[in-house]
Design a protein around this motif. Sequence first.
Motif, PDB file in Angstrom:
ATOM      1  N   MET A   1     107.212 -12.171 110.498  1.00  0.00           N
ATOM      2  CA  MET A   1     106.150 -13.294 110.666  1.00  0.00           C
ATOM      3  C   MET A   1     105.969 -13.960 109.451  1.00  0.00           C
ATOM      4  O   MET A   1     105.766 -13.373 108.427  1.00  0.00           O
ATOM      5  CB  MET A   1     104.948 -12.599 111.200  1.00  0.00           C
ATOM      6  N   ALA A   2     105.905 -15.352 109.439  1.00  0.00           N
ATOM      7  CA  ALA A   2     105.519 -16.166 108.100  1.00  0.00           C
ATOM      8  C   ALA A   2     104.309 -15.777 107.658  1.00  0.00           C
ATOM      9  O   ALA A   2     103.491 -15.394 108.569  1.00  0.00           O
ATOM     10  CB  ALA A   2     105.895 -17.582 108.424  1.00  0.00           C
ATOM     11  N   GLY A   3     104.084 -15.927 106.282  1.00  0.00           N
ATOM     12  CA  GLY A   3     102.624 -15.626 105.853  1.00  0.00           C
ATOM     13  C   GLY A   3     101.788 -17.111 105.709  1.00  0.00           C
ATOM     14  O   GLY A   3     102.495 -18.022 106.453  1.00  0.00           O
ATOM     15  N   PRO A   4     100.542 -16.892 105.472  1.00  0.00           N
ATOM     16  CA  PRO A   4      99.833 -18.135 105.261  1.00  0.00           C
ATOM     17  C   PRO A   4     100.667 -19.353 104.584  1.00  0.00           C
ATOM     18  O   PRO A   4     101.359 -19.002 103.624  1.00  0.00           O
ATOM     19  CB  PRO A   4      98.589 -17.559 104.613  1.00  0.00           C
ATOM     20  N   VAL A   5     100.118 -20.540 105.107  1.00  0.00           N
ATOM     21  CA  VAL A   5     100.600 -21.802 104.482  1.00  0.00           C
ATOM     22  C   VAL A   5     100.033 -21.731 102.934  1.00  0.00           C
ATOM     23  O   VAL A   5     100.598 -22.370 101.963  1.00  0.00           O
ATOM     24  CB  VAL A   5     100.274 -22.890 104.973  1.00  0.00           C
ATOM     25  N   ILE A   6      98.742 -21.381 102.725  1.00  0.00           N
ATOM     26  CA  ILE A   6      98.004 -21.291 101.497  1.00  0.00           C
ATOM     27  C   ILE A   6      97.399 -19.953 101.412  1.00  0.00           C
ATOM     28  O   ILE A   6      96.766 -19.465 102.203  1.00  0.00           O
ATOM     29  CB  ILE A   6      96.988 -22.190 101.426  1.00  0.00           C
ATOM     30  N   SER A   7      97.602 -19.298 100.236  1.00  0.00           N
ATOM     31  CA  SER A   7      96.991 -17.809  99.858  1.00  0.00           C
ATOM     32  C   SER A   7      96.511 -17.885  98.847  1.00  0.00           C
ATOM     33  O   SER A   7      97.044 -18.173  97.630  1.00  0.00           O
ATOM     34  CB  SER A   7      98.059 -16.768 100.202  1.00  0.00           C
ATOM     35  N   ALA A   8      95.061 -17.757  98.433  1.00  0.00           N
ATOM     36  CA  ALA A   8      94.572 -17.690  97.242  1.00  0.00           C
ATOM     37  C   ALA A   8      93.904 -16.408  97.144  1.00  0.00           C
ATOM     38  O   ALA A   8      92.948 -15.711  98.104  1.00  0.00           O
ATOM     39  CB  ALA A   8      93.456 -18.921  97.045  1.00  0.00           C
ATOM     40  N   ARG A   9      94.089 -15.619  95.805  1.00  0.00           N
ATOM     41  CA  ARG A   9      93.427 -14.430  95.547  1.00  0.00           C
ATOM     42  C   ARG A   9      92.644 -14.254  94.367  1.00  0.00           C
ATOM     43  O   ARG A   9      93.443 -14.599  93.356  1.00  0.00           O
ATOM     44  CB  ARG A   9      94.435 -13.075  95.710  1.00  0.00           C
ATOM     45  N   GLU A  10      91.462 -13.821  94.453  1.00  0.00           N
ATOM     46  CA  GLU A  10      90.677 -13.851  93.128  1.00  0.00           C
ATOM     47  C   GLU A  10      90.929 -14.946  92.148  1.00  0.00           C
ATOM     48  O   GLU A  10      91.009 -15.182  90.818  1.00  0.00           O
ATOM     49  CB  GLU A  10      90.798 -12.589  92.386  1.00  0.00           C
ATOM     50  N   LEU A  11      91.021 -16.182  92.831  1.00  0.00           N
ATOM     51  CA  LEU A  11      91.422 -17.656  92.074  1.00  0.00           C
ATOM     52  C   LEU A  11      90.225 -18.079  91.264  1.00  0.00           C
ATOM     53  O   LEU A  11      88.948 -18.044  91.520  1.00  0.00           O
ATOM     54  CB  LEU A  11      91.848 -18.563  92.907  1.00  0.00           C
ATOM     55  N   GLY A  12      90.621 -18.281  89.941  1.00  0.00           N
ATOM     56  CA  GLY A  12      89.347 -18.952  89.006  1.00  0.00           C
ATOM     57  C   GLY A  12      89.849 -19.969  88.240  1.00  0.00           C
ATOM     58  O   GLY A  12      91.264 -20.201  87.858  1.00  0.00           O
ATOM     59  N   LEU A  13      89.127 -20.972  87.746  1.00  0.00           N
ATOM     60  CA  LEU A  13      89.333 -22.092  86.882  1.00  0.00           C
ATOM     61  C   LEU A  13      88.174 -22.175  85.918  1.00  0.00           C
ATOM     62  O   LEU A  13      87.115 -22.570  86.396  1.00  0.00           O
ATOM     63  CB  LEU A  13      89.906 -23.318  87.868  1.00  0.00           C
ATOM     64  N   VAL A  14      88.721 -22.142  84.643  1.00  0.00           N
ATOM     65  CA  VAL A  14      87.871 -22.377  83.598  1.00  0.00           C
ATOM     66  C   VAL A  14      88.117 -23.717  82.550  1.00  0.00           C
ATOM     67  O   VAL A  14      89.409 -23.232  82.385  1.00  0.00           O
ATOM     68  CB  VAL A  14      87.580 -21.276  82.679  1.00  0.00           C
ATOM     69  N   PHE A  15      87.421 -24.625  82.604  1.00  0.00           N
ATOM     70  CA  PHE A  15      87.783 -25.735  81.900  1.00  0.00           C
ATOM     71  C   PHE A  15      87.164 -25.640  80.481  1.00  0.00           C
ATOM     72  O   PHE A  15      86.088 -25.204  80.192  1.00  0.00           O
ATOM     73  CB  PHE A  15      87.157 -27.061  82.392  1.00  0.00           C
ATOM     74  N   GLN A  16      88.073 -25.779  79.609  1.00  0.00           N
ATOM     75  CA  GLN A  16      87.868 -25.741  77.968  1.00  0.00           C
ATOM     76  C   GLN A  16      87.218 -26.979  77.574  1.00  0.00           C
ATOM     77  O   GLN A  16      87.802 -28.138  77.534  1.00  0.00           O
ATOM     78  CB  GLN A  16      88.663 -25.191  77.076  1.00  0.00           C
ATOM     79  N   THR A  17      85.617 -26.999  76.979  1.00  0.00           N
ATOM     80  CA  THR A  17      85.239 -28.478  76.862  1.00  0.00           C
ATOM     81  C   THR A  17      84.935 -28.320  75.377  1.00  0.00           C
ATOM     82  O   THR A  17      85.043 -27.173  74.756  1.00  0.00           O
ATOM     83  CB  THR A  17      83.820 -28.808  77.330  1.00  0.00           C
ATOM     84  N   ALA A  18      84.378 -29.018  74.880  1.00  0.00           N
ATOM     85  CA  ALA A  18      84.208 -29.343  73.177  1.00  0.00           C
ATOM     86  C   ALA A  18      83.154 -28.433  72.993  1.00  0.00           C
ATOM     87  O   ALA A  18      82.864 -27.739  72.130  1.00  0.00           O
ATOM     88  CB  ALA A  18      83.768 -30.687  72.786  1.00  0.00           C
ATOM     89  N   ASP A  19      82.002 -28.405  73.917  1.00  0.00           N
ATOM     90  CA  ASP A  19      80.685 -27.674  73.869  1.00  0.00           C
ATOM     91  C   ASP A  19      80.784 -26.153  73.969  1.00  0.00           C
ATOM     92  O   ASP A  19      80.574 -25.276  73.429  1.00  0.00           O
ATOM     93  CB  ASP A  19      79.561 -28.129  74.684  1.00  0.00           C
ATOM     94  N   GLN A  20      81.417 -25.960  75.454  1.00  0.00           N
ATOM     95  CA  GLN A  20      81.492 -24.654  75.980  1.00  0.00           C
ATOM     96  C   GLN A  20      82.341 -24.471  77.345  1.00  0.00           C
ATOM     97  O   GLN A  20      82.559 -25.541  77.861  1.00  0.00           O
ATOM     98  CB  GLN A  20      80.094 -23.792  76.192  1.00  0.00           C
ATOM     99  N   PRO A  21      82.827 -23.515  77.623  1.00  0.00           N
ATOM    100  CA  PRO A  21      83.760 -23.402  78.539  1.00  0.00           C
ATOM    101  C   PRO A  21      83.003 -23.587  79.907  1.00  0.00           C
ATOM    102  O   PRO A  21      81.862 -23.250  79.941  1.00  0.00           O
ATOM    103  CB  PRO A  21      84.308 -21.837  78.816  1.00  0.00           C
ATOM    104  N   VAL A  22      83.300 -24.117  80.808  1.00  0.00           N
ATOM    105  CA  VAL A  22      82.997 -24.688  82.214  1.00  0.00           C
ATOM    106  C   VAL A  22      83.769 -23.894  83.256  1.00  0.00           C
ATOM    107  O   VAL A  22      84.978 -24.070  83.554  1.00  0.00           O
ATOM    108  CB  VAL A  22      82.788 -25.952  82.338  1.00  0.00           C
ATOM    109  N   THR A  23      83.105 -22.830  83.986  1.00  0.00           N
ATOM    110  CA  THR A  23      83.696 -22.168  85.154  1.00  0.00           C
ATOM    111  C   THR A  23      83.555 -22.954  86.511  1.00  0.00           C
ATOM    112  O   THR A  23      82.444 -23.242  86.879  1.00  0.00           O
ATOM    113  CB  THR A  23      83.057 -20.716  85.400  1.00  0.00           C
TER     114      THR A  23
END
Length: 258
Positions: A1-23
């Motif tokens: 059986m095919a898996g999910p079309v989209i699968s995310a696990r513990e996904l995180g994204l932190v943007f590095q800015t001039a002042d401080q990281p933004v989660t």
Amino acid sequence: MAGPVISARELGLVFQTADQPVTALSKVNLAVEDGDFVSFIGPSGCGKTTLLRVIADLEQATSGTITVNGMSPADARLARAYGYVFQAPALYPWRTVEQNVGLPLEIMKLDNAAERIRRNLELVNLNGFEKKFPWQLSGGMQQRVSIARALAFDPKLLLMDEPFGALDEIVRDKLNQQLLDLWARTKKTVVFVTHSIPEAVFLSTKIVVMSPRPGRIIDVIETNFPKDRSLDIRETPEFLAVAHRVREGLKAGHSYED
């Protein structure tokens, strides 16, 4: 059986800015199955569009994993696995409707371009407008052209970032119904970003409620409405109950603490 079309696990994204990281995203776990219509809803700045852009490889996650059609987002993008509809139609004003729809076909050098263009303009009810220019169309019609363009190369996955957000309620209702009909006819998997609770509930098989930044998934609601539903369903107790759960989830999200 095919898996999910989209699968995310513990996904995180932190943007590095001039002042401080933004989660922007934190610990996102999500599965989108083949044929689902999934809406992301949450307050402004919660990461809805960022999550969509990660799926499309327009942003890269900094932690966790995500696959699209079993591939990395980068490989899925190269494989043309999805079509993307932006908030604004982003049509070229010097190209006709058919030339705008055919642009990805030109880039990809696909055969049968004329037939593909005709078929997809028919899907969005724009037969007879092939030779018009974007400035000759209403805002709703322009957005339908952008949907036809995203479908031109027949991707299995359609990503939509608030495509009707700038339109008035009457036009929005009409396009919601047309999009639902298109989804039923094409059997695409759709991921849709919106700020509107009625829109999310009406369109979706699954509603993903997100918290304020850092964006987390705080509830996933399955609707179980019939595929051939009309706008009248919005007056039913079942619809109102789902809308109430979404609203309560959004309220709870504002008090969500890490």
